[in-house]
Enzyme design. Structure first.
Site, PDB file in Angstrom:
ATOM      1  CE  LYS A 140      21.027  24.452  98.376  1.00 46.14           C
ATOM      2  NZ  LYS A 140      22.058  23.967  99.295  1.00 46.14           N
ATOM      3  CB  SER A 146      27.043  58.451  85.251  1.00 46.97           C
ATOM      4  OG  SER A 146      27.259  59.656  85.939  1.00 46.97           O
ATOM      5  NE  ARG A 173      21.346  69.813  95.528  1.00 52.00           N
ATOM      6  CZ  ARG A 173      22.566  69.480  95.888  1.00 52.00           C
ATOM      7  NH1 ARG A 173      23.004  69.745  97.114  1.00 52.00           N
ATOM      8  NH2 ARG A 173      23.364  68.825  95.045  1.00 52.00           N
ATOM      9  CG  HIS A 193      28.287  57.062 102.778  1.00 51.11           C
ATOM     10  ND1 HIS A 193      27.947  57.806 103.875  1.00 51.11           N
ATOM     11  CD2 HIS A 193      28.487  57.945 101.768  1.00 51.11           C
ATOM     12  CE1 HIS A 193      27.959  59.087 103.561  1.00 51.11           C
ATOM     13  NE2 HIS A 193      28.276  59.197 102.285  1.00 51.11           N
ATOM     14  CG  LEU A 251      26.503  57.676 120.636  1.00 52.91           C
ATOM     15  CD1 LEU A 251      26.175  58.152 119.229  1.00 52.91           C
ATOM     16  CD2 LEU A 251      27.891  58.155 121.049  1.00 52.91           C
TER      17      LEU A 251
END
Length: 1098
Positions: free
Chosen positions: A58, A261, A381, A758, A777
């Site tokens: 499989k 990093s 930015r 996240h 909501l």
């Protein structure tokens, strides 16, 4: 992402090695993995059972319901399996909306059994418990298992009893003997689940025969953040991409950069030939930009998802930008041209100018290809030094030859998406913000007020929830638990905090915030750092310097500061759990902010349980923190002072918000300050799956606070906490107007699963999607915009209605005091210059490679001066092999000097300029050699030798040293890192690995380096470490010393002799240099000395 899916082969391998150790009594699962590159002849030799038993084959690519899809070959011979695979391998397969190639397969023995012997077991974790599902019938036709299966919840930090398994899960298993065996298996499976940090483990079917138990099909997820705990048990884990999205080499390259990093670098390629490419700063912001592009109709053309955040260096940003630009310009041209959206929120601590310089370097390199592909670039930015970053980008845009549009925080974050897609006009001239660095320019306050007044006429036609219902009394607090943390105020203008960790920048940021809020005293009263002794650290309080005590022990810090009730923890992901458990033992601490990202979920859940029992509120983990304008801020929240001034965080407003994303909380500060009278409190609860506090915890506090008039919620895809808010709106517990938006609406438009920035940003069901939550909501009568693009307009509209009905009286504007600019930041901006204190003409350590008197270290090492032979005779009384002599020479050359700034050379120069003789000057330098400067070779050799001799796994060694509060000598560098390696270390390491007959200790140290650099990129194996471990390998393995002699040389400190001799050469050079330059008596300048006299704070 923390919970990551693993292949069936990986899951079965882990269970084969560990399950029966817990008493499962299960059969081992033999299997073989194959792909297009498999050598079938070798495979059959290595796994002879493949030739003697019927087989099952499989695909092993995270595909669900393979049996229903006809993707399982059953009861086949080895030759039939090869034929079956030949018809499918590397062939396109459509599963749902996803189309992908079948590349990886698993082969297992076929197990004859009946349907009655098939059962179903699943374990998964959630916030408060682990849930075990069991059904006495398993297999492909099980159907709706959630409706059928029996459930047993095991609360966090609790044990599973055999009696509960039998009585609550196995009621339908009638045979007592069989029930006993299955109960023991489930208990052992759960113990393995917990011990090895699984987050999901499903077995369907579990085959229970008369004499054994067999795991046939398995699906599992591991908590990848627990790697530093479980790697010795897991082994090396490869986490495959979801089916339908192949792993590109560019993704692997960025993942490797990320692993090396301390910053966060992510890249997912969605459509290799798409025309819309993004390069977004921030995990939350990356989701917002993708949402907006999809909302504007660009889903089919969106080429990638990704982020760069966490203060990446200029070089790292260049590598990231270069990778995206290469992808963008190596795919076919598009008739409409391509767009690059270089966006981001308002950074907390990332130097925007430095990261933009990396992007500019990459753009310059790809300029001809960008012109060829007709690329348009849109930039937005803000954050530290953003003015300089935007200026550089604008100036460079004039030379690029393609359209490059640049905007700052005066422009809504996602406006550039509409501009890029032709849905919004591009302003010809962007407005300019009235501050630079961390002070306000003259006239800035009034100019900002004029801009605000000019924008107040918009957004009258916005649709919203019914205002009469949502606008009821703002003072109601019905439904609250009296006395709980849901009603108490976390922070005030007298809040005092302890900071765990040596985070000088964050602490100074908190003190500067205190000062512009006109607090009478600093909010930070002490710091805790277990790796140094008790001492005091210098900080600025406005114009003057103050001392803040640093304690080695938490207990000392708390007992000496009884007024403290907040802990801000910058502990690493490895130590945050234990340090937080420690602080929970002190009743005076009521709020703990945990900044670290990557804490294993089991640990976080235990922390939540412990905090709930103590009545302590936790903010985080994986957060920037929160802010109470005019009162207190956590760490780097709010960014630098220019952003705090822009967002008016120095005084309270009327709007409270709660967000998951730290970067997006900064953006909310900006949006709310422009749309309303400002923020009264803002909390970023953190991006992990299980934040310490929930949306509702903070919303109910805001509901109870009479000063809070409007609430803003910024949720995201994944989890179900937003539905608790819906319930509270519907049952009347929330009566104040609430504006809400959930990031991640684009997820439903992608054909394969995408993990957003996240750990908690991934939907595991339709109910967890952002689209479903936004709909719920809205139905619960919250104000929900059509997209994040119009969030600010909706907030302004609701606020304006509150002002009209006099439910909000706008706060009076109070100008903040100015704060002097730090020397380091003024230097960064090029505003000042300072004469050097020293002159030197013999050494320069500032570049990539150490230079002695103009000669690079690599060239120095190529000169054969024969000193190694002299050392072998005088030190060891024998002729050592030529490679050992060369090793000595190399060590002396690379340790001879490291510039005039280090303590030993500094002492030598000062003595020489004072007219002292050569011996006195050099000795003054030599006396500084010790564990902190240069003399760590012996200590490093002892530490690594003891760990290696006692068979400690490298991870166990790192964890042991951390628990003992000891630094690993030979690990760490102030300047160099895994991304900017020390050339000296590289040269010696390569020589030893190539020429020494054996170097087990050096290899052991390199394994330790892999672990430490995952924590922090500068925790590399340094010169001391590489020389020390290689020296021990030489003593033990060169054949020239007995084991007793080798150990004796280690004990007597012979290894440090290399450093002492080598550095003496440099000290003599500095002495002669100063005499030749005829430098006069040195006196240290007053302006480089702090004269701190004890006095009361003003």
């Amino acid at each position: 992402m923390s919970a990551k899916a693993i292949t069936e082969a990986t899951g079965k391998d882990i269970l084969n090695r560990h399950l029966n150790a817990h008493g499962a009594g299960a059969a081992t699962c033999p299997f073989a993995t194959v792909n297009a590159d498999t050598d079938w002849s070798k495979l059959s030799v290595d796994q002879p059972w493949l030739l003697t038993t019927p087989l099952v084959v499989k695909p092993d690519q995270l595909i669900k319901r393979r049996g229903k899809l006809g993707l399982i070959g059953v009861k086949k011979s080895f030759e039939q399996v090869k034929q079956w695979l030949g018809e499918r391998i590397n062939k396109d397969q459509k599963i749902g909306n996803a189309v992908g190639k079948l590349r990886n397969f698993i082969i297992e023995p076929f197990l004859p059994h009946t349907d009655a012997e098939e059962m179903y077991v699943c374990i998964y974790s959630h916030r408060s418990a682990d849930t075990i599902l069991f059904y006495h019938q398993g297999g492909v036709d099980i159907g709706d298992v959630d409706a059928k299966a029996v459930k047993l919840d095991v609360p966090v930090n609790s044990d599973l009893s055999l009696a509960d398994v039998k009585s609550k899960l196995l009621k339908e298993v009638k045979d007592a003997s069989q029930r006993e065996r299955i109960a023991k298996f489930i208990s052992a499976l759960y113990a393995t689940f917990v011990d090895l940090y699984f987050t999901y483990l499903e077995i369907n079917p579990l085959v229970v025969t008369a004499d054994n138990l067999y795991i046939l099909d398995l699906a599992a997820k591991l908590d990848s953040t627990a790697d530093f705990i479980c790697r010795p048990k897991w082994g090396e884990i490869d986490y495959p991409p979801p089916f339908g999205r192949d792993a590109y080499p560019e993704e692997a390259y960025i993942a490797d950069l990320d692993a090396k990093s301390g910053a966060s670098l992510k890249l997912t390629i969605l459509n290799r030939n798409g025309r819309i490419w993004t390069m977004v700063a921030g995990g939350g912001a990356s989701g917002v930009y993708s949402d907006t592009i999809c909302d504007l109709g660009g889903a089919s053309e969106l080429a990638n998802y990704g982020e760069y955040s966490g203060a990446p260096s200029e070089q790292q940003t260049y590598e990231y930008a270069k990778t995206i630009l290469n992808l963008m310009t190596s795919s076919p041209k598009h008739p409409d041209g391509k767009v690059l959206i270089t966006g981001g929120g308002i950074a907390n601590f990332t130097n925007v100018a430095a990261t933009f310089q990396g992007i500019i370097t990459a753009l310059r390199e790809f300029q001809p290809k960008l012109v060829e592909h007709n690329v348009s670039i849109f930039v937005r930015r803000a954050g530290p030094n953003y003015q300089e970053g935007l200026r550089r980008m604008r100036d460079f845009g004039g030379t690029l030859g393609i359209p490059l549009h640049v905007f700052g925080p005066e422009t809504h974050m996602t406006s550039i998406c509409g501009m890029a897609l032709g849905k919004r006009p591009i302003p010809k001239v962007a407005s300019v913000e009235f501050s630079t660095a961390n002070f306000l320019l003259p006239g800035g306050q009034q100019a900002q007020a004029d801009l605000k007044a000019a924008s107040d006429a918009s957004s009258e036609a916005l649709g919203s929830a019914d205002e009469a219902d949502n606008g009821s009394s703002a003072s109601s607090d019905s439904g609250h638990r009296n006395g709980s943390s849901q009603t108490r105020k976390f922070f005030s203008n007298t809040t005092k905090a302890i900071v765990w960790g040596m985070q000088q920048r964050a602490v100074q940021s908190m003190l500067d915030f205190d000062f512009i809020c006109r607090r009478e005293e600093p909010s930070v009263v002490a710091m805790v750092y277990p790796f140094t002794g008790d001492h005091k650290q210098k900080y600025y309080w406005g114009h003057k310097e103050i001392l803040i005590p640093v304690y080695k022990k938490m207990s000392d810090a708390i007992h000496k500061n009884k007024e403290v009730d907040v802990l801000v923890s910058f502990a690493s992901l490895r130590s945050a759990y234990e340090s937080t458990l420690e602080v929970l033992e002190f009743p005076q601490i009521r709020t703990v902010a945990i900044i670290a990202e990557g804490i294993p979920e089991n640990m976080t859940r235990k922390l939540i349980l412990g905090a709930d029992k103590k009545g302590v509120a936790i903010i985080g983990p994986a957060t920037v923190g929160g802010v109470k304008p005019g009162c207190f801020k956590i760490g780097n929240t709010g960014g630098m002072l220019d952003n705090i001034l822009h967002s008016k965080l120095y005084r309270p407003g009327s709007v409270a918000y709660v967000s998951r994303s730290g970067g997006m909380s900064n953006e909310l500060n900006n949006i709310i300050s422009k749309a309303t009278d400002g923020v009264i409190e803002g909390i970023a609860i953190g991006g992990d799956r299980y934040p310490g506090s929930t949306f509702m915890d903070h919303i109910m506090r805001y509901q109870a606070d009479p000063e809070t008039k409007l609430i803003v919620l910024l949720g995201e895809v994944g989890g179900t906490e937003e539905y608790d808010v819906c319930a509270a709106l519907q049952d009347g517990r929330i009566t104040k107007p609430l504006v809400a938006w959930c990031i991640g609406t684009c997820a439903s438009m992608f054909t394969s699963k995408v993990q957003f920035g996240h750990a908690g940003s991934c939907a595991n069901s339709d109910r967890e999607t952002a689209t479903a939550k936004n709909k719920a909501l809205r139905e619960a009568r919250a104000y929900v915009p059509d997209s994040f693009d119009t969030l600010g307009e909706l907030i302004h509209h609701v606020y304006s209605e509150l002002v009209k009905t006099v439910r909000v009286v706008p706060k009076e504007e109070v100008p903040p005091p100015t704060v002097p600019m730090d020397y380091s930041w003024a230097r960064e901006l090029g505003l000042i210059r300072k004469p050097a204190s020293f002159m030197t003409s013999i050494c320069d350590e500032r570049g990539q490679e150490l230079i002695y008197a103009g000669m690079p270290i690599s060239e120095v090492l190529s000169k054969d001066v024969g000193i190694g032979g002299v050392i072998s005779l005088l030190w060891f009384q024998r002729c050592l092999p030529s490679y050992v002599c060369k090793f000595f020479e190399m060590c002396l050359m690379v340790t001879a000097d490291h510039g005039p700034a280090v303590s030993g050379a500094h002492n030598t120069i000062v003595c020489a300029r004072a007219g002292k003789d050569l011996v006195s000057s050099v000795v003054s330098g030599l006396l500084t050699i010790g564990d902190r400067f240069g003399g760590a070779l012996d200590g490093s050799a002892r530490q690594f030798s003891e760990a290696y001799n006692t068979n400690l796994h490298p991870m166990e060694f790192v964890n042991k040293m951390r628990k003992e509060g000891k630094l690993i000598l030979g690990i760490g560098h102030r300047v160099k890192s895994i991304n900017n390696p020390d050339v000296r270390v590289k040269i010696i390491k390569e020589f030893v690995l190539e020429n020494f007959p054996a170097c087990p200790l050096l290899r052991y140290a390199l394994e330790v380096e892999k672990i430490t650099t995952n924590k922090k990129p500068n925790l590399i194996l340094n010169v001391d470490g590489v020389i020390a471990t290689a020296f021990v390998d030489m003593l033990r393995n060169s054949g020239s010393f007995t084991s007793e002699e080798a150990q004796e040389y280690i004990n007597v400190g012979a290894i440090n002799s290399l450093f002492v001799l080598g550095r003496s050469i440099g000290f003599i050079g500095h002495y002669m240099d100063q005499k030749r330059l005829k430098q006069g008596l040195y006196r240290h300048p007053w302006d480089d000395i702090s004269y701190v006299i004890p006095e009361q704070y003003n």
